[in-house]
Structure formats: structure tokens, C-alpha cells
Scaffold this active site. Structure first.
Site, short mmCIF file in Angstrom:
data_model
loop_
_atom_site.label_atom_id
_atom_site.label_comp_id
_atom_site.label_asym_id
_atom_site.label_seq_id
_atom_site.Cartn_x
_atom_site.Cartn_y
_atom_site.Cartn_z
N PHE A 123 -21.48 65.84 8.03
CA PHE A 123 -21.02 64.39 8.15
C PHE A 123 -20.13 64.23 9.30
O PHE A 123 -19.12 65.12 9.73
CB PHE A 123 -20.12 63.93 6.70
CG PHE A 123 -20.07 62.52 6.57
CD1 PHE A 123 -21.05 61.57 6.46
CD2 PHE A 123 -18.58 62.23 6.98
CE1 PHE A 123 -20.58 60.26 6.42
CE2 PHE A 123 -18.41 60.67 6.82
CZ PHE A 123 -19.32 59.89 6.82
N ASP A 192 -16.84 71.48 2.06
CA ASP A 192 -16.77 69.95 1.74
C ASP A 192 -17.74 69.73 0.64
O ASP A 192 -18.90 69.97 0.72
CB ASP A 192 -17.35 69.33 2.97
CG ASP A 192 -17.16 67.52 2.86
OD1 ASP A 192 -17.25 67.20 1.57
OD2 ASP A 192 -16.93 66.96 3.89
N TYR A 217 -14.83 59.14 -4.97
CA TYR A 217 -15.48 57.86 -5.18
C TYR A 217 -17.11 57.92 -5.53
O TYR A 217 -17.62 56.84 -5.54
CB TYR A 217 -15.10 56.82 -4.00
CG TYR A 217 -15.26 57.25 -2.69
CD1 TYR A 217 -16.51 57.33 -1.96
CD2 TYR A 217 -14.09 57.55 -1.91
CE1 TYR A 217 -16.59 57.56 -0.81
CE2 TYR A 217 -14.31 58.12 -0.38
CZ TYR A 217 -15.60 58.04 -0.20
OH TYR A 217 -15.39 58.50 1.36
N LYS A 218 -17.63 59.06 -5.31
CA LYS A 218 -19.01 59.06 -5.43
C LYS A 218 -19.48 59.65 -6.89
O LYS A 218 -19.35 58.84 -8.03
CB LYS A 218 -19.60 60.25 -4.51
CG LYS A 218 -19.42 59.96 -3.00
CD LYS A 218 -20.02 60.74 -2.07
CE LYS A 218 -19.43 60.77 -0.68
NZ LYS A 218 -19.95 59.27 0.18
N ARG A 366 -32.12 56.75 1.12
CA ARG A 366 -31.44 57.53 0.32
C ARG A 366 -31.47 57.16 -1.32
O ARG A 366 -30.84 55.81 -1.45
CB ARG A 366 -30.03 58.15 0.88
CG ARG A 366 -30.01 59.07 2.01
CD ARG A 366 -28.76 59.38 2.22
NE ARG A 366 -27.35 58.44 1.92
CZ ARG A 366 -26.37 58.86 1.59
NH1 ARG A 366 -25.83 59.99 1.83
NH2 ARG A 366 -25.33 57.91 1.28
#
Length: 397
Positions: A123, A192, A217-218, A366
Site C-alpha cells: 500500500f 501490516d 476500520y475494515k 474489489r
């Protein structure tokens, strides 16, 4: 499949609209139903009535470690090794700099630990932060394909920064093998976990991981901008020299001493005053995990993604999409990424029809599968609507 799903009842713990198929939990998890009431209590009673007393009486001061221990159970870590706070980016910086310092302190006078290996598909923020950390520590960055990371770690490597699951493709990388290879070479690894925590077993302690960071938050459903977390393996905590020594990580924070003395344990990962409102929203969100095992979540995740690929093959015209997510379970996270012509326009149309995923330029759709609230009916509908979007009335793409 929904009737026999042992996690089906967990869906009721979320504010999920049955008219919308939400497959974007890999970007922002759905709202747990218990959060609004808890936030009202925090705002009206703890902040509104108790005010400053809540730092002690309501447990605000110890929230980063208390909530960290709850997250620890989901990523395979024992208590006292995870602290919640700051953003993933800030925690990456802490971890990479500290890992370089530890690696160098262990081998003074030998071959210099002068390189930081970075997952070449990482990322972007992780790469940006790693470059800054390298400038600060006098190391150099070398981008390496994650599948080759274990083989590329050598005597000059201080630390490797690797995504456990690739955010774009959903590929699951080899945490045990890469960590073992790093240790054999005298290096450390920062993992990560943004796209794996809450979706599959991680096993940080079992595999002797060094550092790990992640957002909440995922798949942990903590809400937009929810605080991140930092894992520091217990054996490394006495050596953890944070590049951001704030007053919250001081051994005696209220002494207001001019010189810094680090606290013991994962508390060293704290910096400034905790963001209490979002932190306590996260704590309430984590209550949805009561009685849920991460192994059951992984089993359903694989079943959902298998079923989606099967439904896509059935509903979508041949050649219209190409999966870039590995078929092998051992290499798959909890999302499916499909390469598609005009992907941005396709996703906009899917969203308009009540199927919410997301789009990554230039051509990737996605779809994230959150086993706590995604049903098999959701999966079938998403593939069916995708097929409709990709087919015109006369059957031409």
C-alpha cells in the site's frame, strides 16, 4: 448455505440494509448495532457529566492497552503486546525505525545492517513511511516482490516491511516463512495486518513475529478513522526505542519530567493523548466478536470467496472478467479482485443497483467478504448483478 451457516446469526449484530449487498468491508466495515448507544453514553455521561473524572473512573486512561488486549486475541497475540492509538501510518514509522535500531544493536561491528526491504506491491503509504524511516536511520530502501522476500533477506537487511494480504489482489503472503527467514539472517519483520486482522488467523505469537501494525476500520468494524494498533513482541519490548517518545509513553507521565524515561511493555507505543471517542467506539464494535472464533471466520471466508468465483463463472459472460486473486486457499485473503474493462464505470453501475464494492485503477473491481455479516445470498446476488451489468440487452458485452 445460509441456513447451515454457524455465523449467520451474527449478522443481526450489525446495521446491515437487506436491500443492499455490501461487499466493501475490506475498506470500511459495517456499523455494529451496539456502537450508537455506547457513544451516547460516553458523550452524555462520561464526557458530559463526569468530565475529567472519566480518565480514571471510566477507564479512559487504560483504554489503549485494554482494547489492545481485545484485538490481540484476534491476531494470535497474548496480553500486553498490543497498544491501540494513532494511525497505521504513524505505527509503521514507529515499528520500522525501532526495528532498525534493534537489528543494529544486536550485531555491532559486523556487516552493517544498511537496508530496509519493502514489499514491492505494498500500500503506497507504507512505502512512503519506509522511505522517511530509511532517511532517518541512514538505511536504504530496496523493493522486493513479497513472494521473494524470504529469499532476498540477507546479512545487510535490518528489517522487512510486508503486507500480510495484498490490498489490491487479495493475495495472502507467507508470514511464518518470511519471519523465520528474517530471524535466520538476524533481521526483523514488520507486518501490516490491515487486510487480514479479523478475516483470518494471523498467529503472531505462534510464529514469533516481531512487529505488526493494522487499522481497525475494515474487518474489525471500528468506524471511519478508527485508531490503529501496534504489536511489539514481548521479548523485544525492553529494546523498543520509539522514534516518537510522547508523554503518554513515559514511565511516570504525570511527573512532567524534562527528560524522557520509557514505560515498560507495549505502553512504549503510546505517544500523545488518546482519541477517546473513536477508541471507545472501537471497543464497543469489538463486542460483536463475543463467542466467535477466528477459525470459523476463516472457514466461512473461504466458502464465500469460493462461492463468489463459482457464481461469477455462472452469471458473467465468458472473458468479461479475470480474477487476479489466487485460487489456492493458502494464498487468498478475504476478498476477490476481478480485472475488468471499464472497471470504474462498472462499479458505479453496480453501486447504483445496490451492490457495493470498490474500484482500484486502472481496471480492478474489489469485493470484500466479511463473514460476520456477509451472507451466501449476498454473494449470489452480487455475481448475478455483475453479469447483468456486463451484458447488454442483446447479449453483447
Amino acid at each position: 448455505m445460509d441456513v447451515v451457516d454457524p455465523l449467520a446469526a451474527i449478522r443481526e449484530r450489525f446495521a446491515v440494509d437487506d436491500g443492499v449487498t455490501y461487499l466493501d468491508g475490506n475498506s470500511l466495515g459495517a456499523l455494529p448495532r451496539g456502537v450508537p448507544g455506547r457513544m451516547a453514553e460516553v458523550i452524555e455521561r462520561e464526557w458530559g457529566a463526569l468530565r475529567i473524572r472519566s480518565w480514571e473512573e471510566s477507564g479512559w486512561w487504560t483504554a489503549p492497552e485494554r482494547i489492545g488486549d481485545r484485538i490481540a486475541t484476534l491476531i494470535g497475540a497474548g496480553p500486553g503486546q498490543v497498544v491501540v492509538g494513532d494511525s497505521t501510518s504513524v505505527n509503521v514509522f514507529k515499528a520500522v525505525v525501532a526495528a532498525v535500531r534493534i537489528a543494529r544493536s544486536r550485531a555491532p561491528g559486523t556487516v552493517p545492517r544498511e537496508e530496509v526491504l519493502v514489499d514491492a506491491s505494498t500500500f503506497p503509504t507504507d512505502g512512503y513511511i519506509a522511505e522517511s524511516a530509511a532517511r532517518m536511520t541512514g538505511t536504504r530502501i530496496r523493493a522486493v516482490a513479497p513472494g521473494a522476500m524470504a529469499a532476498e533477506i540477507g546479512p545487510r537487511t535490518a528489517v522487512a516491511l510486508v503486507n500480510h494480504v495484498d490490498y489490491r489482489s487479495g493475495r495472502l503472503h507467507d508470514l511464518p516463512g518470511t519471519t523465520a527467514a528474517a530471524h535466520a539472517a538476524g533481521a526483523l519483520v514488520v507486518w501490516d495486518l490491515c487486510h487480514s486482522a479479523g478475516a483470518l488467523p494471523v498467529g503472531l505469537d505462534a510464529h514469533a513475529a516481531d512487529f505488526a501494525v493494522g487499522c481497525t476500520y475494515k474487518y474489525l468494524n471500528g468506524g471511519p478513522g478508527a485508531p490503529a494498533y501496534l504489536y511489539v513482541r514481548r521479548e523485544l519490548q525492553p529494546l523498543f526505542d520509539s522514534p516518537l517518545p510522547g508523554w503518554n509513553s513515559h514511565a511516570d507521565p504525570f511527573s512532567m519530567a524534562a527528560s524522557y524515561a520509557p514505560a515498560d511493555g507495549a505502553v512504549r507505543g503510546r505517544v500523545g493523548t488518546p482519541d477517546i471517542l473513536s477508541m471507545l467506539a472501537l471497543e464497543a464494535a469489538l463486542e460483536v466478536w463475543e463467542g466467535v472464533s477466528i477459525e470459523a471466520v476463516r472457514e466461512k471466508s473461504l466458502a464465500l470467496t469460493d462461492f463468489f468465483l463459482e457464481c461469477v463463472e455462472h452469471h458473467v459472460p465468458p472473458g468479461a472478467v479475470e480474477s487476479v486473486t489466487p485460487a489456492a486457499h493458502a494464498e487468498r485473503g478475504s476478498q476477490v479482485a476481478l480485472r475488468c474493462r471499464g472497471a470504474g464505470e462498472v462499479m458505479r453501475e453496480l453501486t447504483a443497483r445496490g451492490v457495493v464494492g470498490d474500484y482500484r485503477r486502472p481496471d480492478v473491481l474489489r469485493f470484500g467478504f466479511t463473514p460476520l455479516y456477509t451472507s451466501f445470498a449476498d454473494v449470489e446476488r452480487a455475481a448475478r448483478v455483475l453479469g447483468q451489468v456486463l451484458t447488454t440487452a442483446d447479449g453483447r458485452l
